[in-house]
Design a protein around this motif. Structure first.
Motif, PDB file in Angstrom:
ATOM      1  N   GLN A   1     -13.675   5.689  23.279  1.00 30.63           N
ATOM      2  CA  GLN A   1     -12.762   5.331  24.366  1.00 30.63           C
ATOM      3  C   GLN A   1     -11.999   4.050  24.024  1.00 30.63           C
ATOM      4  O   GLN A   1     -12.564   3.084  23.509  1.00 30.63           O
ATOM      5  N   LEU A   2     -10.668   4.043  24.316  1.00 29.38           N
ATOM      6  CA  LEU A   2      -9.851   2.860  24.074  1.00 29.38           C
ATOM      7  C   LEU A   2     -10.213   1.754  25.061  1.00 29.38           C
ATOM      8  O   LEU A   2     -10.213   1.971  26.274  1.00 29.38           O
ATOM      9  N   LEU A   3     -10.508   0.566  24.533  1.00 29.82           N
ATOM     10  CA  LEU A   3     -10.925  -0.547  25.379  1.00 29.82           C
ATOM     11  C   LEU A   3      -9.866  -1.646  25.450  1.00 29.82           C
ATOM     12  O   LEU A   3      -9.560  -2.158  26.524  1.00 29.82           O
ATOM     13  N   VAL A   4      -9.311  -2.016  24.305  1.00 32.44           N
ATOM     14  CA  VAL A   4      -8.338  -3.109  24.240  1.00 32.44           C
ATOM     15  C   VAL A   4      -7.256  -2.735  23.227  1.00 32.44           C
ATOM     16  O   VAL A   4      -7.544  -2.111  22.194  1.00 32.44           O
ATOM     17  N   LYS A   5      -6.013  -3.148  23.531  1.00 35.31           N
ATOM     18  CA  LYS A   5      -4.916  -2.903  22.599  1.00 35.31           C
ATOM     19  C   LYS A   5      -4.195  -4.213  22.310  1.00 35.31           C
ATOM     20  O   LYS A   5      -3.900  -4.995  23.214  1.00 35.31           O
ATOM     21  N   VAL A   6      -3.922  -4.429  21.006  1.00 37.58           N
ATOM     22  CA  VAL A   6      -3.216  -5.624  20.544  1.00 37.58           C
ATOM     23  C   VAL A   6      -1.786  -5.232  20.182  1.00 37.58           C
ATOM     24  O   VAL A   6      -1.510  -4.084  19.783  1.00 37.58           O
ATOM     25  N   TYR A   7      -0.873  -6.181  20.295  1.00 34.81           N
ATOM     26  CA  TYR A   7       0.554  -5.927  20.007  1.00 34.81           C
ATOM     27  C   TYR A   7       0.715  -5.257  18.643  1.00 34.81           C
ATOM     28  O   TYR A   7       0.219  -5.752  17.624  1.00 34.81           O
ATOM     29  N   ASN A   8       1.431  -4.117  18.623  1.00 32.53           N
ATOM     30  CA  ASN A   8       1.637  -3.382  17.372  1.00 32.53           C
ATOM     31  C   ASN A   8       2.981  -2.671  17.301  1.00 32.53           C
ATOM     32  O   ASN A   8       3.156  -1.713  16.545  1.00 32.53           O
ATOM     33  N   GLN A   9       3.970  -3.130  18.088  1.00 28.64           N
ATOM     34  CA  GLN A   9       5.270  -2.455  18.110  1.00 28.64           C
ATOM     35  C   GLN A   9       5.977  -2.531  16.757  1.00 28.64           C
ATOM     36  O   GLN A   9       6.695  -1.606  16.355  1.00 28.64           O
ATOM     37  N   ASP A  10       5.782  -3.648  16.048  1.00 28.88           N
ATOM     38  CA  ASP A  10       6.381  -3.760  14.718  1.00 28.88           C
ATOM     39  C   ASP A  10       5.784  -2.737  13.762  1.00 28.88           C
ATOM     40  O   ASP A  10       6.490  -2.138  12.937  1.00 28.88           O
TER      41      ASP A  10
ATOM     42  N   THR B   1     -12.043 -13.438  15.123  1.00 29.75           N
ATOM     43  CA  THR B   1     -13.322 -14.086  15.406  1.00 29.75           C
ATOM     44  C   THR B   1     -13.591 -14.248  16.903  1.00 29.75           C
ATOM     45  O   THR B   1     -14.688 -14.643  17.290  1.00 29.75           O
ATOM     46  N   ALA B   2     -12.605 -13.953  17.723  1.00 27.58           N
ATOM     47  CA  ALA B   2     -12.761 -14.153  19.170  1.00 27.58           C
ATOM     48  C   ALA B   2     -13.562 -13.003  19.775  1.00 27.58           C
ATOM     49  O   ALA B   2     -13.251 -11.834  19.541  1.00 27.58           O
ATOM     50  N   PRO B   3     -14.599 -13.300  20.576  1.00 26.48           N
ATOM     51  CA  PRO B   3     -15.380 -12.232  21.214  1.00 26.48           C
ATOM     52  C   PRO B   3     -14.593 -11.572  22.338  1.00 26.48           C
ATOM     53  O   PRO B   3     -13.845 -12.235  23.063  1.00 26.48           O
ATOM     54  N   ILE B   4     -14.753 -10.275  22.469  1.00 20.80           N
ATOM     55  CA  ILE B   4     -14.101  -9.522  23.555  1.00 20.80           C
ATOM     56  C   ILE B   4     -15.097  -9.257  24.678  1.00 20.80           C
ATOM     57  O   ILE B   4     -14.880  -9.643  25.820  1.00 20.80           O
TER      58      ILE B   4
ATOM     59  N   PRO C   1      -5.168 -10.252  29.658  1.00 19.86           N
ATOM     60  CA  PRO C   1      -3.906  -9.675  29.183  1.00 19.86           C
ATOM     61  C   PRO C   1      -2.914 -10.771  28.808  1.00 19.86           C
ATOM     62  O   PRO C   1      -2.766 -11.763  29.525  1.00 19.86           O
ATOM     63  N   GLY C   2      -2.254 -10.603  27.659  1.00 18.08           N
ATOM     64  CA  GLY C   2      -1.275 -11.590  27.205  1.00 18.08           C
ATOM     65  C   GLY C   2      -1.875 -12.683  26.345  1.00 18.08           C
ATOM     66  O   GLY C   2      -1.141 -13.433  25.690  1.00 18.08           O
ATOM     67  N   GLY C   3      -3.180 -12.819  26.333  1.00 17.97           N
ATOM     68  CA  GLY C   3      -3.829 -13.825  25.520  1.00 17.97           C
ATOM     69  C   GLY C   3      -3.784 -13.469  24.042  1.00 17.97           C
ATOM     70  O   GLY C   3      -3.652 -12.307  23.659  1.00 17.97           O
TER      71      GLY C   3
ATOM     72  N   ALA D   1      -5.220  -9.873  14.288  1.00 22.12           N
ATOM     73  CA  ALA D   1      -4.798 -10.897  15.246  1.00 22.12           C
ATOM     74  C   ALA D   1      -3.531 -10.454  15.968  1.00 22.12           C
ATOM     75  O   ALA D   1      -2.715  -9.703  15.413  1.00 22.12           O
ATOM     76  N   GLY D   2      -3.395 -10.910  17.204  1.00 24.68           N
ATOM     77  CA  GLY D   2      -2.191 -10.582  17.969  1.00 24.68           C
ATOM     78  C   GLY D   2      -2.402 -10.779  19.456  1.00 24.68           C
ATOM     79  O   GLY D   2      -3.504 -11.124  19.921  1.00 24.68           O
ATOM     80  N   SER D   3      -1.347 -10.558  20.203  1.00 20.77           N
ATOM     81  CA  SER D   3      -1.407 -10.704  21.663  1.00 20.77           C
ATOM     82  C   SER D   3      -2.027  -9.455  22.288  1.00 20.77           C
ATOM     83  O   SER D   3      -1.773  -8.329  21.836  1.00 20.77           O
ATOM     84  N   VAL D   4      -2.808  -9.664  23.338  1.00 22.51           N
ATOM     85  CA  VAL D   4      -3.447  -8.556  24.048  1.00 22.51           C
ATOM     86  C   VAL D   4      -2.407  -7.897  24.952  1.00 22.51           C
ATOM     87  O   VAL D   4      -1.856  -8.532  25.863  1.00 22.51           O
ATOM     88  N   THR D   5      -2.119  -6.626  24.685  1.00 28.89           N
ATOM     89  CA  THR D   5      -1.126  -5.905  25.490  1.00 28.89           C
ATOM     90  C   THR D   5      -1.763  -4.978  26.520  1.00 28.89           C
ATOM     91  O   THR D   5      -1.078  -4.484  27.407  1.00 28.89           O
ATOM     92  N   GLY D   6      -3.069  -4.742  26.406  1.00 29.61           N
ATOM     93  CA  GLY D   6      -3.717  -3.863  27.374  1.00 29.61           C
ATOM     94  C   GLY D   6      -5.227  -3.957  27.327  1.00 29.61           C
ATOM     95  O   GLY D   6      -5.815  -4.077  26.244  1.00 29.61           O
ATOM     96  N   ILE D   7      -5.847  -3.970  28.507  1.00 29.51           N
ATOM     97  CA  ILE D   7      -7.309  -3.938  28.642  1.00 29.51           C
ATOM     98  C   ILE D   7      -7.636  -2.714  29.484  1.00 29.51           C
ATOM     99  O   ILE D   7      -7.189  -2.602  30.630  1.00 29.51           O
TER     100      ILE D   7
END
Length: 357
Positions: free
Chosen positions: A99-108, A192-195, A185-187, A81-87
């Motif tokens: 291929q990278l499709l979506v990235k979730v917040y992972n700076q921590d 469980t959420a479909p992409i 982006p940002g959502g 779970a996390g915020s969408v930082t990139g599509i």
């Protein structure tokens, strides 16, 4: 009152005149005689068309329906779970495996990884020095093993953090076309959420069911031809898998074939009209369906012999749109009557109009 009686009398006379003209006049009697003459059955020969029986090659085919399926299909979801930082894809785009499709917040997690890697680097250097010292017997073996264990622990910790970071990146599990996305982006993205849906439909899979009686004629490598509503093109596919058990309700077996789809004309979920070639019979007798007269216990045909009709019982099997297979009762060279059957009785004289070879 007298006027009424006069009218009734006139009507009765008119009715009597009409009845007389219709049933008892000379013209009416002549008409009855002519009608009776027409109703009598003619004793002349019945005009018919004949077909000369000969061996022919016939292909046993059945027409069934099926469904077009994707070769691979998956609903993309996140493992964390996390915020969408990139599509990193466009809807309807072809993407490659990995291929990278979506990235979730992972700076921590990235920060944690750097910290662990720094500690791991220090532990590695200490372990290397201790390895040299233990060889010179400058330290005990237990001290070396302790430093080695610490280094391995940091390695495992770094691998665990990398795995967590990997779950924040959604990559294509196979090459295919990605559908409509359900995120922005940002959502906030939950597991469980479909992409989006990723589909690979080259080759396409064709799934259909075959009646139990044809089970022995279907095998891996069998060819099928089919059509779809959205195209006038004829498609072909090759059977590659057969369900090991019959459906207990319909007594059919489920079969799956693969069809090339380089032009992307086949879409998942489409309805397929399938023509399945089961077997080819090299020599058999096929006659027009209308030449066979069904009976209570069997079927029969009329053949021409010495100017008259002879009845023959026959055994039938395979049917096509216009013809039926005769497996017993006829032989090559017989002249089968194919028209005028309603007027024919056994040993009735026949008049040949046309011979079909």
């Amino acid at each position: 009152m007298k006027t009424r009686y006069v009218i009734y009398t006139v009507l009765a006379l008119v009715l009597a005149y009409l009845l007389y003209n219709k049933f008892f006049s000379k013209g009416a009697k002549e008409k009855q005689v002519a009608t009776a003459g027409k109703g009598k059955r003619k004793n002349g020969p019945v005009p018919v068309n004949l077909m000369i029986v000969k061996d022919t090659t016939v292909t046993d085919q059945i027409d069934i329906t099926g469904t077009i399926d994707a070769n691979e299909k998956v609903n993309l979801v996140s493992q964390t779970a996390g915020s969408v930082t990139g599509i990193y894809f466009n809807e309807g785009q072809h993407v490659s495996k990995g291929q990278l499709l979506v990235k979730v917040y992972n700076q921590d997690l990235e920060a944690s990884l750097k910290q662990v890697e720094a500690q791991m680097a220090l532990a590695r250097d200490i372990n290397r020095r201790n390895e040299i010292l233990v060889q010179k017997e400058a330290i005990s073996k237990e001290e070396y093993e302790t430093s080695q264990s610490s280094y391995n622990a940091y390695k495992a910790q770094a691998a665990a953090v990398r795995a967590q970071i990997g779950r924040t990146e959604i990559r294509a599990p196979f090459s295919g076309v990605i559908g409509l996305r359900s995120i922005s982006p940002g959502g906030y993205l939950s597991p469980t959420a479909p992409i989006a849906t990723l589909v690979n439909i080259d080759p396409a899979k064709v799934t259909f069911s075959v009646p139990e009686r044809y089970l022995g004629l279907i095998k891996a490598g069998s060819k099928i031809n089919f059509n779809i509503e959205s195209s006038q093109q004829n498609f072909s596919a090759t059977v590659y898998a057969i369900e090991p058990a019959l459906d207990a309700t319909s007594r059919t077996i489920t079969v799956r074939a693969k069809a090339p789809n380089a032009n992307n004309l086949l879409r998942a979920g489409s309805f397929a009209k399938i023509n399945l070639t089961l077997d080819q019979i090299p020599k058999t007798i096929m006659i027009p369906t209308e030449a066979v007269i069904p009976d209570l216990k069997s079927s029969k045909v009329y053949v021409y012999h010495n100017g008259v009709a002879l009845s023959k019982n026959v055994k039938t099997d395979l049917r096509t749109d216009t013809r039926i297979q005769i497996v017993d009762g006829l032989k090559q060279g017989d002249s089968v009557v194919v028209s005028g059957l309603i007027q024919i009785r056994p040993k009735a004289p026949l008049k040949i109009l046309k011979v079909i070879k």
